[in-house]
Design a protein around this motif. Sequence first.
Motif, PDB file in Angstrom:
ATOM      1  N   THR A 177     -61.331  32.068  26.107  1.00  0.00           N
ATOM      2  CA  THR A 177     -62.519  32.919  26.097  1.00  0.00           C
ATOM      3  C   THR A 177     -63.467  32.532  24.971  1.00  0.00           C
ATOM      4  O   THR A 177     -64.670  32.369  25.187  1.00  0.00           O
ATOM      5  CB  THR A 177     -62.110  34.399  25.958  1.00  0.00           C
ATOM      6  N   VAL A 178     -62.937  32.372  23.773  1.00  0.00           N
ATOM      7  CA  VAL A 178     -63.771  32.074  22.612  1.00  0.00           C
ATOM      8  C   VAL A 178     -64.384  30.678  22.722  1.00  0.00           C
ATOM      9  O   VAL A 178     -65.587  30.492  22.500  1.00  0.00           O
ATOM     10  CB  VAL A 178     -62.966  32.239  21.305  1.00  0.00           C
ATOM     11  N   VAL A 179     -63.581  29.690  23.087  1.00  0.00           N
ATOM     12  CA  VAL A 179     -64.092  28.315  23.181  1.00  0.00           C
ATOM     13  C   VAL A 179     -65.156  28.205  24.271  1.00  0.00           C
ATOM     14  O   VAL A 179     -66.220  27.620  24.060  1.00  0.00           O
ATOM     15  CB  VAL A 179     -62.943  27.310  23.429  1.00  0.00           C
ATOM     16  N   LEU A 180     -64.903  28.793  25.436  1.00  0.00           N
ATOM     17  CA  LEU A 180     -65.876  28.682  26.526  1.00  0.00           C
ATOM     18  C   LEU A 180     -67.127  29.510  26.266  1.00  0.00           C
ATOM     19  O   LEU A 180     -68.220  29.108  26.660  1.00  0.00           O
ATOM     20  CB  LEU A 180     -65.237  29.052  27.857  1.00  0.00           C
ATOM     21  N   ALA A 181     -66.989  30.629  25.589  1.00  0.00           N
ATOM     22  CA  ALA A 181     -68.175  31.409  25.223  1.00  0.00           C
ATOM     23  C   ALA A 181     -69.049  30.612  24.269  1.00  0.00           C
ATOM     24  O   ALA A 181     -70.274  30.570  24.411  1.00  0.00           O
ATOM     25  CB  ALA A 181     -67.761  32.731  24.586  1.00  0.00           C
TER      26      ALA A 181
END
Length: 141
Positions: free
Chosen positions: A65-69
Amino acid sequence: MAEPGVVERGTDRRWRLRHLPVLLSASAALAVVAAVVGGVLGGVTAAVGAAAGVGVTVLSYTLTTVVLARADQVNPQLVLPLGVGLYVLKFSLLGAVLVAVGSTGWPGLIPLCLGIVAGVAVWTAVHLWWLTAVHARRPQG
């Protein structure tokens, strides 16, 4: 209208992570339930295994979630290659960890696997709920 990949001034840059606190809270509650159920059914080892399984799922999904956001914020064209790369990396690591743990004969392996499955199910269900009940009803624009 902005060019693809360019964030307009005034745009809410945090929308990509707004769901994360709800998912993390639901997962924390699941980890407690998994530990209690594991403890009742199989003792301390099962409690640790079940809670650790939920933790593995939470760590994996939070990382994604964090990396793709962040990738989407920087340049939306990065989402697909980073998503596929993370997928391959995470499943390779998960497979290696499960094989390594399985080779030790640790009795918490089955509860660990069940915790992973429960973590996936709860994370997915809560995320779907959030998308349909919360995000979809937010005023756009």
